[in-house]
Scaffold this motif. Structure first.
Motif, mmCIF file in Angstrom:
data_model
loop_
_atom_site.group_PDB
_atom_site.id
_atom_site.type_symbol
_atom_site.label_atom_id
_atom_site.label_comp_id
_atom_site.label_asym_id
_atom_site.label_seq_id
_atom_site.Cartn_x
_atom_site.Cartn_y
_atom_site.Cartn_z
ATOM 1 N N ARG A 1 0.833 -1.208 0.000
ATOM 2 C CA ARG A 1 0.000 0.000 0.000
ATOM 3 C C ARG A 1 0.869 1.260 0.000
ATOM 4 O O ARG A 1 0.542 2.256 -0.640
ATOM 5 N N ASP A 2 1.981 1.212 0.716
ATOM 6 C CA ASP A 2 2.874 2.371 0.796
ATOM 7 C C ASP A 2 3.739 2.541 -0.451
ATOM 8 O O ASP A 2 4.438 3.538 -0.579
ATOM 9 N N GLY A 3 3.732 1.544 -1.328
ATOM 10 C CA GLY A 3 4.557 1.614 -2.532
ATOM 11 C C GLY A 3 6.005 1.259 -2.276
ATOM 12 O O GLY A 3 6.876 1.616 -3.064
ATOM 13 N N ASP A 4 6.273 0.576 -1.184
ATOM 14 C CA ASP A 4 7.646 0.183 -0.860
ATOM 15 C C ASP A 4 7.966 -1.154 -1.512
ATOM 16 O O ASP A 4 7.102 -2.013 -1.662
ATOM 17 N N ARG A 5 9.225 -1.323 -1.867
ATOM 18 C CA ARG A 5 9.642 -2.552 -2.550
ATOM 19 C C ARG A 5 9.829 -3.713 -1.595
ATOM 20 O O ARG A 5 9.762 -4.857 -2.007
ATOM 21 N N GLN A 6 10.102 -3.418 -0.333
ATOM 22 C CA GLN A 6 10.353 -4.473 0.644
ATOM 23 C C GLN A 6 9.688 -4.136 1.963
ATOM 24 O O GLN A 6 9.463 -2.973 2.279
ATOM 25 N N ILE A 7 9.421 -5.176 2.738
ATOM 26 C CA ILE A 7 8.952 -5.000 4.104
ATOM 27 C C ILE A 7 10.169 -4.640 4.936
ATOM 28 O O ILE A 7 11.183 -5.350 4.904
ATOM 29 N N ASP A 8 10.098 -3.548 5.658
ATOM 30 C CA ASP A 8 11.222 -3.172 6.516
ATOM 31 C C ASP A 8 10.809 -3.261 7.984
ATOM 32 O O ASP A 8 9.684 -3.630 8.306
ATOM 33 N N SER A 9 11.731 -2.943 8.861
ATOM 34 C CA SER A 9 11.468 -3.082 10.297
ATOM 35 C C SER A 9 10.367 -2.138 10.777
ATOM 36 O O SER A 9 9.640 -2.469 11.715
ATOM 37 N N ALA A 10 10.202 -0.978 10.146
ATOM 38 C CA ALA A 10 9.130 -0.064 10.545
ATOM 39 C C ALA A 10 7.766 -0.636 10.168
ATOM 40 O O ALA A 10 6.797 -0.494 10.923
ATOM 41 N N HIS A 11 7.655 -1.305 9.008
ATOM 42 C CA HIS A 11 6.406 -1.981 8.655
ATOM 43 C C HIS A 11 6.094 -3.055 9.691
ATOM 44 O O HIS A 11 4.948 -3.197 10.131
ATOM 45 N N LEU A 12 7.116 -3.820 10.069
ATOM 46 C CA LEU A 12 6.909 -4.881 11.058
ATOM 47 C C LEU A 12 6.505 -4.301 12.408
ATOM 48 O O LEU A 12 5.584 -4.813 13.053
ATOM 49 N N LEU A 13 7.161 -3.231 12.839
ATOM 50 C CA LEU A 13 6.812 -2.598 14.111
ATOM 51 C C LEU A 13 5.366 -2.110 14.097
ATOM 52 O O LEU A 13 4.618 -2.342 15.048
ATOM 53 N N HIS A 14 4.962 -1.453 13.023
ATOM 54 C CA HIS A 14 3.599 -0.941 12.928
ATOM 55 C C HIS A 14 2.591 -2.086 13.024
ATOM 56 O O HIS A 14 1.615 -2.016 13.782
ATOM 57 N N SER A 15 2.840 -3.145 12.303
ATOM 58 C CA SER A 15 1.942 -4.297 12.318
ATOM 59 C C SER A 15 1.947 -4.985 13.688
ATOM 60 O O SER A 15 0.903 -5.415 14.177
ATOM 61 N N LEU A 16 3.119 -5.071 14.327
ATOM 62 C CA LEU A 16 3.197 -5.653 15.672
ATOM 63 C C LEU A 16 2.343 -4.861 16.658
ATOM 64 O O LEU A 16 1.620 -5.439 17.474
ATOM 65 N N LEU A 17 2.427 -3.550 16.601
ATOM 66 C CA LEU A 17 1.658 -2.706 17.522
ATOM 67 C C LEU A 17 0.163 -2.839 17.290
ATOM 68 O O LEU A 17 -0.621 -2.788 18.238
ATOM 69 N N GLU A 18 -0.234 -3.024 16.037
ATOM 70 C CA GLU A 18 -1.656 -3.162 15.715
ATOM 71 C C GLU A 18 -2.223 -4.514 16.100
ATOM 72 O O GLU A 18 -3.394 -4.626 16.430
ATOM 73 N N ARG A 19 -1.400 -5.567 16.041
ATOM 74 C CA ARG A 19 -1.929 -6.924 16.140
ATOM 75 C C ARG A 19 -1.521 -7.704 17.378
ATOM 76 O O ARG A 19 -2.113 -8.739 17.654
#
Length: 185
Positions: free
Chosen positions: A44-62
């Protein structure tokens, strides 16, 4: 058009590394959902790879255990604000670049994870296996992400006024709560 993040390989879907029997912890269902959420966020963000900030955001949500480590108050609100702002300003400078601290070689054929995020996933599995748990959990991944001061997630934490070392100490202080996969509340 931005290239899509590669779909999960059969090996990633199984969440095992068959060539490393000592590190055979799998991802918990909850952590697999975190990775899936991070993958959707990266696309959705248009990023080529999942990075640690994507993982942190998802961890906090889930993951409520991860959220609890940060506690309540203005810092968690500020942290979530920075993570949300990634697509509308903050973090745009990361687009098109690979998250890599230089600690591991850049992988051009990665499974959609930045080199640093892939390393954190492996470390989370080893951390779980080291305590005798058969499944890596969100708290394992958070601890792994926080190990690298060059991680984008650590940069976001710094911007939000949260010290990564303090969060790691809280995780280590709660380590007994996570043994065997159960959390004591």
């Amino acid at each position: 058009m931005q290239p899509r993040i590669p779909r999960q390989s059969a090996q990633e879907q199984d969440c095992r590394r068959p060539d490393t029997p000592a590190d055979d912890a799998r991802l918990s269902d909850e952590l697999a959902a975190v990775v899936s959420g991070a993958r959707r966020r990266a696309v959705r963000d248009g990023d080529r790879q999942i990075d640690s900030a994507h993982l942190l955001h998802s961890l906090l949500e889930r993951d409520p255990d991860v959220y609890d480590v940060f506690g309540d108050g203005p810092q968690i609100a500020r942290l979530l604000g920075y993570l949300v702002q990634r697509t509308i300003g903050y973090g745009l400078r990361w687009q098109g670049s690979v998250e890599d601290s230089g600690a591991v070689p850049v992988m051009t054929d990665g499974e959609g994870l930045s080199p640093l995020a892939a390393s954190a996933m492996e470390h989370a599995r080893r951390r779980a296996a080291g305590r005798g748990d058969t499944q890596a959990r969100g708290i394992d991944l958070l601890a792994a992400i926080l190990l690298d001061p060059q991680a984008r997630a650590v940069e976001v934490l710094d911007r939000a006024g949260i010290d990564a070392n303090t969060v790691r100490a809280r995780i280590d202080g709660r380590r007994d709560e996570y043994v065997g996969g159960d959390t004591a509340r």
